[in-house]
Design a protein around this motif. Structure first.
Motif, PDB file in Angstrom:
ATOM      1  N   LEU A 143       0.861  -1.178   0.000  1.00  0.00           N
ATOM      2  CA  LEU A 143       0.000   0.000   0.000  1.00  0.00           C
ATOM      3  C   LEU A 143       0.899   1.230   0.000  1.00  0.00           C
ATOM      4  O   LEU A 143       1.510   1.563   1.021  1.00  0.00           O
ATOM      5  CB  LEU A 143      -0.924   0.025   1.223  1.00  0.00           C
ATOM      6  N   HIS A 144       0.999   1.900  -1.144  1.00  0.00           N
ATOM      7  CA  HIS A 144       1.860   3.075  -1.238  1.00  0.00           C
ATOM      8  C   HIS A 144       1.382   4.166  -0.281  1.00  0.00           C
ATOM      9  O   HIS A 144       0.220   4.189   0.142  1.00  0.00           O
ATOM     10  CB  HIS A 144       1.893   3.594  -2.672  1.00  0.00           C
ATOM     11  N   GLN A 295      -1.533  10.356 -10.613  1.00  0.00           N
ATOM     12  CA  GLN A 295      -2.724   9.548 -10.849  1.00  0.00           C
ATOM     13  C   GLN A 295      -2.575   8.143 -10.263  1.00  0.00           C
ATOM     14  O   GLN A 295      -3.533   7.564  -9.761  1.00  0.00           O
ATOM     15  CB  GLN A 295      -3.010   9.474 -12.348  1.00  0.00           C
ATOM     16  N   HIS A 296      -1.345   7.618 -10.315  1.00  0.00           N
ATOM     17  CA  HIS A 296      -1.107   6.256  -9.843  1.00  0.00           C
ATOM     18  C   HIS A 296      -1.224   6.137  -8.333  1.00  0.00           C
ATOM     19  O   HIS A 296      -1.673   5.096  -7.817  1.00  0.00           O
ATOM     20  CB  HIS A 296       0.282   5.792 -10.293  1.00  0.00           C
ATOM     21  N   VAL A 297      -0.807   7.189  -7.613  1.00  0.00           N
ATOM     22  CA  VAL A 297      -0.812   7.116  -6.146  1.00  0.00           C
ATOM     23  C   VAL A 297      -1.690   8.211  -5.546  1.00  0.00           C
ATOM     24  O   VAL A 297      -1.414   8.700  -4.455  1.00  0.00           O
ATOM     25  CB  VAL A 297       0.621   7.190  -5.572  1.00  0.00           C
ATOM     26  N   GLN A 300      -7.349   8.608  -3.697  1.00  0.00           N
ATOM     27  CA  GLN A 300      -8.443   7.730  -4.096  1.00  0.00           C
ATOM     28  C   GLN A 300      -7.912   6.352  -4.473  1.00  0.00           C
ATOM     29  O   GLN A 300      -8.491   5.322  -4.091  1.00  0.00           O
ATOM     30  CB  GLN A 300      -9.209   8.326  -5.276  1.00  0.00           C
ATOM     31  N   GLN A 301      -6.791   6.311  -5.202  1.00  0.00           N
ATOM     32  CA  GLN A 301      -6.199   5.032  -5.570  1.00  0.00           C
ATOM     33  C   GLN A 301      -5.695   4.287  -4.344  1.00  0.00           C
ATOM     34  O   GLN A 301      -5.790   3.051  -4.269  1.00  0.00           O
ATOM     35  CB  GLN A 301      -5.049   5.261  -6.558  1.00  0.00           C
ATOM     36  N   VAL A 307      -8.955  -1.381  -0.116  1.00  0.00           N
ATOM     37  CA  VAL A 307     -10.184  -2.180  -0.226  1.00  0.00           C
ATOM     38  C   VAL A 307      -9.893  -3.485  -0.951  1.00  0.00           C
ATOM     39  O   VAL A 307     -10.320  -4.566  -0.525  1.00  0.00           O
ATOM     40  CB  VAL A 307     -11.289  -1.393  -0.948  1.00  0.00           C
ATOM     41  N   ALA A 308      -9.156  -3.409  -2.049  1.00  0.00           N
ATOM     42  CA  ALA A 308      -8.819  -4.604  -2.815  1.00  0.00           C
ATOM     43  C   ALA A 308      -7.979  -5.572  -1.993  1.00  0.00           C
ATOM     44  O   ALA A 308      -8.166  -6.797  -2.049  1.00  0.00           O
ATOM     45  CB  ALA A 308      -8.079  -4.214  -4.096  1.00  0.00           C
ATOM     46  N   LEU A 309      -7.068  -5.029  -1.197  1.00  0.00           N
ATOM     47  CA  LEU A 309      -6.214  -5.862  -0.353  1.00  0.00           C
ATOM     48  C   LEU A 309      -7.041  -6.601   0.695  1.00  0.00           C
ATOM     49  O   LEU A 309      -6.874  -7.808   0.914  1.00  0.00           O
ATOM     50  CB  LEU A 309      -5.168  -4.984   0.335  1.00  0.00           C
ATOM     51  N   LEU A 310      -7.970  -5.892   1.329  1.00  0.00           N
ATOM     52  CA  LEU A 310      -8.793  -6.505   2.367  1.00  0.00           C
ATOM     53  C   LEU A 310      -9.806  -7.476   1.791  1.00  0.00           C
ATOM     54  O   LEU A 310     -10.274  -8.380   2.492  1.00  0.00           O
ATOM     55  CB  LEU A 310      -9.524  -5.416   3.159  1.00  0.00           C
TER      56      LEU A 310
END
Length: 317
Positions: A143-144, A295-297, A300-301, A307-310
């Motif tokens: 998670l950056h 945009q990458h970090v 919101q990203q 969320v994707a990790l959890l």
């Protein structure tokens, strides 16, 4: 992901509430998650008792079953493996967020997720976990680092000339008489220094991101590219060291404003190159690269990545 929201507790030491890592990776991360996850994650801030094992036992016994406990870096030195194991037996999912803390703590701690904040940290954590021969049960996620929400609307003002700045702990960058007068140095170690940073951002358009190679870090530390993320957020190119793995991973091989050595002399030459390139096609190419990073970090990203990790099946019951 299931239809019900994930109950996430961000855990920190109250005595470190004014530290930048707690401000950004706990308080602000909570706001970012609430703002961008649209109810998929319910966030609660929870303090962790730093002393007295009995208090830590009571704390662990009272954690809601099925919740996700994300321990901040501030907990690294006081969180005992036995307390972490008790939380897991209570039916909680556990995450250790190392940020730029000592990764060797992963040798003793056994959360469900060892959370890295940089590509280098992820690789190092994977190596440490593989040496433990734990098989399943411990995973590594990435998670950056989020950017400072207090600077959400900060942007560089249009200017006619180059204005370099270094924002951060002054001990972590390269100094030298050659750089006096060329670079504006702005300390940013504690959350209370935010007002000084706000004032300087609008008037500086070139951020120095070269780390002091002689800086002493306690333990096995891998630093994230936070200065680069801030520069990308406000719309400023950076001056970086080509051998900095994180900087190179984001900026790419063809980025124009690298130094090949972290020395004052090399920094002066690259500042001169940036000054000559200012406003031209090379400068525009650097700005485009920073926009890609932004945009990458974006925050919101970052929220969506968490969320994707959890939501991954291997991390949840």
């Amino acid at each position: 992901m299931s239809d019900h929201s994930i109950n996430l507790e961000l855990v920190y030491l109250s005595r470190q509430k004014n530290y930048g890592s707690v401000e950004l990776r706990v308080f602000q991360l909570a706001k970012i998650i609430e703002q961008h996850t649209k109810g998929a994650v319910s966030v609660k801030l929870v303090t962790f008792p730093s002393k007295w094992r009995i208090r830590q036992l009571i704390w662990a016994m009272t954690r809601p079953k099925g919740s996700v406990l994300l321990f901040s870096k501030s907990c690294l030195k006081v969180l005992k493996p036995s307390i972490l194991a008790l939380c897991k037996r209570r039916g909680c999912q556990t995450i250790m967020d190392y940020v730029d803390g000592d990764l060797d703590n992963a040798r003793d701690l056994a959360p469900d997720i060892h959370l890295a904040c940089s590509f280098e940290a992820k690789e190092e954590l994977e190596r440490i976990i593989s040496e433990k021969n734990v098989g399943v049960g411990e995973n590594v996620g990435l998670l950056h680092h989020n950017t400072d929400t207090r600077l959400e609307h900060a942007r560089v003002k249009p200017a006619k000339r180059l204005s370099p700045a270094y924002i951060g702990d002054l001990a972590n960058t390269v100094h030298g008489a050659e750089l006096d007068g060329l670079i504006r140095y702005v300390p940013f170690e504690r959350a209370t220094e935010i007002s000084d940073v706000e004032k300087v951002i609008e008037d500086t358009n070139f951020h120095i991101c070269v780390r002091n190679p002689n800086a002493k870090y306690k333990g096995n530390v891998r630093k994230p590219f936070t200065k680069g993320f801030l520069a990308a957020h406000v719309g400023a190119p950076v001056l970086a060291w080509r051998c900095d793995v994180e900087a190179h991973s984001f900026l790419g091989e063809d980025y124009p404003f690298y130094v090949d050595e972290p020395t004052p002399e090399a920094i002066v030459k690259t500042i001169d190159l940036a000054r000559q390139s200012f406003g031209g096609p090379v400068w525009a190419r650097a700005l485009d690269r920073m926009e890609e990073i932004r945009q990458h970090v974006s925050n919101q990203q970052i929220a969506m990545s968490l969320v994707a990790l959890l939501a991954k099946d291997e991390y949840r019951d």
